[in-house]
Design an enzyme around this catalytic site. Sequence first.
Site: not given
Length: 375
Positions: A196-197, A222, A315, A318
């Site tokens: 993600s991030t 993401h 972040m 997940d």
Amino acid sequence: MSKTKVLIVDDSALVRSMLEEMLSSDPAIEVVGTASDPYMARDKIKQLHPDVLTLDVEMPRMDGVTFLKNLMRLHPMPVVMVSTLTEVGADVTFEALELGAVDFVTKPKIDLVNTFEDYTAEICRKVKAAAGVSKMALERKYARYSANLQSKAPVVSSSPAKKVAEKYTADAVLAKRSFNNRHFRTTDKVIALGASTGGTEAIKEVLMRLPARTPGIVITQHIPAAFSLPFAKRMDSVSEMTVMQAEDGQQILPGHVYIAPGGRHLLIARDGARYICRLNDGPPVNRHKPSVDVMFRSVVQNVGPNSIGVLLTGMGNDGAEGLKELQGVGAPTLAQDEKTSVVWGMPGEAVKLGAADMVLPLEKIAQKIIDFADQ
């Protein structure tokens, strides 16, 4: 607890006003100022000492990427890019992430009646996460960017695959946890990777180090729907493997990488002895669509111990439970370490669960994937 101080940089007065309203709605955030261009922003950074910048991609006098490059070279600080939902906007945004931007959000729509709450939650969450990124981490990102400029990987062309329509629900995957041994056996391996991030750059660092002979890789990052195809094309240009946005019914082949399209879950299914991609339009899981946990759990069911699970920077949580389930069926599992992660949320949660067999710095993950794939 002190508030996160934010400086908003955007040439549009309307967007500045909207962003200020959204960010100020969070009691943990203080908007200390706004700037209409990078020259004004430079002066306000010196005066106001913000913790985080939100930075428009496209601005007059000096574009956001040029300003970001100067900022990361001279005064590294956390930046969240505000990008347009276009292919050009995506390309510029990915360049900004390479340079050291922590994350990005898309430009708020003028009519926010139906999306205001969700958009506000997203931008506030990303700004607060960016505030926790250290100056050292930003300096490492910029150093990697400078080093990568010196050695560009060759471009490998992607070949289109036939699209097949078939329903395969995320709900069904989430409800079923056990590895399915009833399918024809195969020795083919599949690498499942979630992020993600900070993940767009972390994925790039991994793919650049993997040879063309690597088993098929499925990736859930993401990302908004308009950005996933440009991201796949960008990864294809730096990898020896063939990288593409996943299509429904596509066979997973060695030497190929399949990236989940933004706004759709990517699952792995079996067709006899073949692994295939399945796309699902079900609701978000862990607030995300695509969701890493959905992909990981489908790999648990249909690939089992022939898989390799990898969880990179991001972040939230997940993918943490899904990585634990992969470990439970005998698949080797890897998590990126805290030092090299932009945000040690997802891999950190996996480590807390005991889901990672190995916790490694980013630069060592590709070699460990190769080692496991060769066993």
